[in-house]
Write a protein that holds these residues in place. Sequence first.
Motif, PDB file in Angstrom:
ATOM      1  N   VAL A  55       0.872  -1.398   0.175  1.00 60.09           N
ATOM      2  CA  VAL A  55      -0.091  -0.114   0.120  1.00 60.09           C
ATOM      3  C   VAL A  55       0.889   1.284  -0.029  1.00 60.09           C
ATOM      4  N   TYR A  56       1.936   1.135  -0.396  1.00 59.54           N
ATOM      5  CA  TYR A  56       2.990   2.120  -0.380  1.00 59.54           C
ATOM      6  C   TYR A  56       2.692   3.542  -1.135  1.00 59.54           C
ATOM      7  N   PRO A  57       2.167   3.077  -2.504  1.00 59.78           N
ATOM      8  CA  PRO A  57       1.884   4.301  -3.370  1.00 59.78           C
ATOM      9  C   PRO A  57       0.871   5.350  -2.712  1.00 59.78           C
ATOM     10  N   ILE A  58      -0.274   4.957  -2.197  1.00 54.02           N
ATOM     11  CA  ILE A  58      -1.236   5.702  -1.735  1.00 54.02           C
ATOM     12  C   ILE A  58      -0.809   6.485  -0.596  1.00 54.02           C
ATOM     13  N   VAL A  59      -0.049   5.835   0.237  1.00 59.31           N
ATOM     14  CA  VAL A  59       0.414   6.636   1.578  1.00 59.31           C
ATOM     15  C   VAL A  59       1.415   7.611   0.977  1.00 59.31           C
ATOM     16  N   GLU A  60       2.129   7.579   0.068  1.00 55.40           N
ATOM     17  CA  GLU A  60       3.277   8.348  -0.389  1.00 55.40           C
ATOM     18  C   GLU A  60       2.568   9.396  -1.004  1.00 55.40           C
ATOM     19  N   ASP A  61       1.404   9.531  -1.843  1.00 57.98           N
ATOM     20  CA  ASP A  61       0.533  10.338  -2.261  1.00 57.98           C
ATOM     21  C   ASP A  61       0.039  11.387  -1.027  1.00 57.98           C
ATOM     22  N   ILE A  62      -0.442  10.812  -0.142  1.00 55.98           N
ATOM     23  CA  ILE A  62      -1.220  11.283   1.146  1.00 55.98           C
ATOM     24  C   ILE A  62       0.027  12.225   1.829  1.00 55.98           C
ATOM     25  N   ASN A  63       1.167  11.512   1.764  1.00 53.94           N
ATOM     26  CA  ASN A  63       2.346  12.218   2.642  1.00 53.94           C
ATOM     27  C   ASN A  63       2.731  13.630   1.996  1.00 53.94           C
ATOM     28  N   GLN A  64       2.810  13.420   0.521  1.00 57.70           N
ATOM     29  CA  GLN A  64       3.169  14.617  -0.298  1.00 57.70           C
ATOM     30  C   GLN A  64       2.431  15.876  -0.151  1.00 57.70           C
ATOM     31  N   VAL A  65       1.115  15.290  -0.129  1.00 58.96           N
ATOM     32  CA  VAL A  65       0.044  16.616  -0.193  1.00 58.96           C
ATOM     33  C   VAL A  65       0.000  16.951   1.507  1.00 58.96           C
ATOM     34  N   PHE A  66       0.319  16.060   2.345  1.00 58.79           N
ATOM     35  CA  PHE A  66       0.278  16.700   3.752  1.00 58.79           C
ATOM     36  C   PHE A  66       1.306  17.570   4.064  1.00 58.79           C
ATOM     37  N   LYS A  67       2.363  17.575   3.307  1.00 61.96           N
ATOM     38  CA  LYS A  67       3.458  18.229   3.568  1.00 61.96           C
ATOM     39  C   LYS A  67       3.322  19.656   2.767  1.00 61.96           C
ATOM     40  N   THR A  68       2.533  19.660   1.633  1.00 58.88           N
ATOM     41  CA  THR A  68       2.381  20.923   1.136  1.00 58.88           C
ATOM     42  C   THR A  68       1.245  21.761   2.015  1.00 58.88           C
ATOM     43  N   TYR A  69       0.572  21.196   3.084  1.00 54.71           N
ATOM     44  CA  TYR A  69      -0.317  22.167   3.859  1.00 54.71           C
ATOM     45  C   TYR A  69       0.535  22.432   5.112  1.00 54.71           C
ATOM     46  N   TYR A  70       1.310  21.425   5.217  1.00 56.07           N
ATOM     47  CA  TYR A  70       2.199  21.572   6.953  1.00 56.07           C
ATOM     48  C   TYR A  70       3.730  21.653   6.346  1.00 56.07           C
ATOM     49  N   ASN A  71       4.137  22.723   6.179  1.00 53.22           N
ATOM     50  CA  ASN A  71       5.764  22.915   5.468  1.00 53.22           C
ATOM     51  C   ASN A  71       6.701  22.487   6.535  1.00 53.22           C
ATOM     52  N   ASN A  72       6.302  22.437   7.780  1.00 54.64           N
ATOM     53  CA  ASN A  72       7.398  22.241   8.873  1.00 54.64           C
ATOM     54  C   ASN A  72       7.273  20.664   9.359  1.00 54.64           C
ATOM     55  N   ALA A  73       6.259  19.903   8.592  1.00 58.54           N
ATOM     56  CA  ALA A  73       6.320  18.307   8.854  1.00 58.54           C
ATOM     57  C   ALA A  73       6.929  17.658   8.014  1.00 58.54           C
ATOM     58  N   ASP A  74       7.673  16.599   8.343  1.00 55.82           N
ATOM     59  CA  ASP A  74       8.738  15.922   7.586  1.00 55.82           C
ATOM     60  C   ASP A  74       8.453  14.587   8.326  1.00 55.82           C
ATOM     61  N   ILE A  75       7.382  13.698   7.428  1.00 51.41           N
ATOM     62  CA  ILE A  75       7.332  12.340   7.910  1.00 51.41           C
ATOM     63  C   ILE A  75       8.207  11.414   6.780  1.00 51.41           C
ATOM     64  N   LYS A  76       9.320  10.981   7.358  1.00 46.09           N
ATOM     65  CA  LYS A  76      10.050   9.874   6.373  1.00 46.09           C
ATOM     66  C   LYS A  76       9.197   8.413   6.400  1.00 46.09           C
ATOM     67  N   LEU A  77       8.978   8.105   5.041  1.00 46.99           N
ATOM     68  CA  LEU A  77       8.392   7.030   4.790  1.00 46.99           C
ATOM     69  C   LEU A  77       9.351   5.907   4.549  1.00 46.99           C
ATOM     70  N   LYS A  78       9.016   4.623   5.504  1.00 51.81           N
ATOM     71  CA  LYS A  78      10.040   3.342   5.039  1.00 51.81           C
ATOM     72  C   LYS A  78       9.107   2.355   4.587  1.00 51.81           C
ATOM     73  N   MET A  79       9.001   1.457   3.634  1.00 51.33           N
ATOM     74  CA  MET A  79       8.611   0.558   3.081  1.00 51.33           C
ATOM     75  C   MET A  79       9.141  -0.564   3.640  1.00 51.33           C
ATOM     76  N   LEU A  80       8.254  -1.428   4.241  1.00 54.09           N
ATOM     77  CA  LEU A  80       8.741  -2.739   5.193  1.00 54.09           C
ATOM     78  C   LEU A  80       7.750  -3.973   4.510  1.00 54.09           C
ATOM     79  N   SER A  81       7.832  -5.122   5.175  1.00 46.30           N
ATOM     80  CA  SER A  81       6.904  -6.165   4.975  1.00 46.30           C
ATOM     81  C   SER A  81       6.087  -5.933   6.298  1.00 46.30           C
ATOM     82  N   GLN A  82       4.979  -6.788   6.408  1.00 46.40           N
ATOM     83  CA  GLN A  82       3.901  -6.498   7.711  1.00 46.40           C
ATOM     84  C   GLN A  82       4.789  -7.175   8.788  1.00 46.40           C
ATOM     85  N   ASN A  83       5.402  -8.162   8.647  1.00 49.21           N
ATOM     86  CA  ASN A  83       6.323  -8.882   9.703  1.00 49.21           C
ATOM     87  C   ASN A  83       7.173  -8.022  10.392  1.00 49.21           C
TER      88      ASN A  83
END
Length: 296
Positions: free
Chosen positions: A45-73
């Motif tokens: 489900v990485y693509p949709i989370v990446e999309d939301i995060n990119q837009v989230f950053k445009t609203y909150y310029n001081n927010a920096d959420i670093k995404l890390k793709m991992l397996s469920q386990n």
Amino acid sequence: MKQIIWSVLGLSLLISCKKESKDGVAEVKEAYDRGTTEMYVESSVYPIVEDINQVFKTYYNNADIKLKMLSQNEILNSVYKDSGRLAVMPKSFTAKELEAFKGRVVPKITPIAKDAVLFITQKNATDTLINYKQVIDIFKGTKKSDKIFVFHDANSNIVDQIKTDARVSELSKNVYYVKTVGEIVSYINKNKNAVGVVGINWMLQPDEKIKEGIKQLRSMLVYNDSLKNYYAPSQSTIADNTYPLIRTINIIDVQGKTGLGTGFASFAASDKGQRIVLKSGLMPVTLPKREINIVE
């Protein structure tokens, strides 16, 4: 003496008010709309989370959420061990699984979207229909097949769910594991008996590496045992629950404070976030409001 005391107090106040990091840049204290944190994302489900995060950053310029793709386990191990406190997975927790958090922070679980598990084959394959119960029988060893089911990561949510449904500890027969979705696409295009098992998100939002490859593939229709019919995966069949293999994507927040996890979850579940989900082809948990302009 008084001058020395005031100098010391002034220096202490300056340090406490403006704490600096090693590179000399002032650190931003984490809140719902600012700061830095890491979020673990289940690979399917990485693509949709990446999309939301990119837009989230445009609203909150001081927010920096670093995404890390991992397996469920990998994500679950981190969350249970308290080394990871923010995650997104297409998984619902059982009461027994939630007991692992007893004595610690109660996790905040926010559903943000619904997606589907797909079976994909070559576009010119003769088999276009598949029955999930028969797939389970193959992995149980009670049904023979010449199909090779290809998965992205042996520790993914999809593999975990199939093992649970088949009541087996490992998928050893008729299975092939690869490291990326791109490798799934490549393998299927080269092997006519191969069936890829993937989340719909990657097929709706392919990256540049797989865009060309998926043009030669098709999604199989999956049998709905209750309705006695086969259905193709789509936004509409996810919405009306006619497609039988649907998952809910959840944000799991165990930060124990009003941090970026709270802000991101609120944004993803809001009208703005749900519009991003709708545009992606997945199904929002809450349908965004539609504004109707009346032209006289």
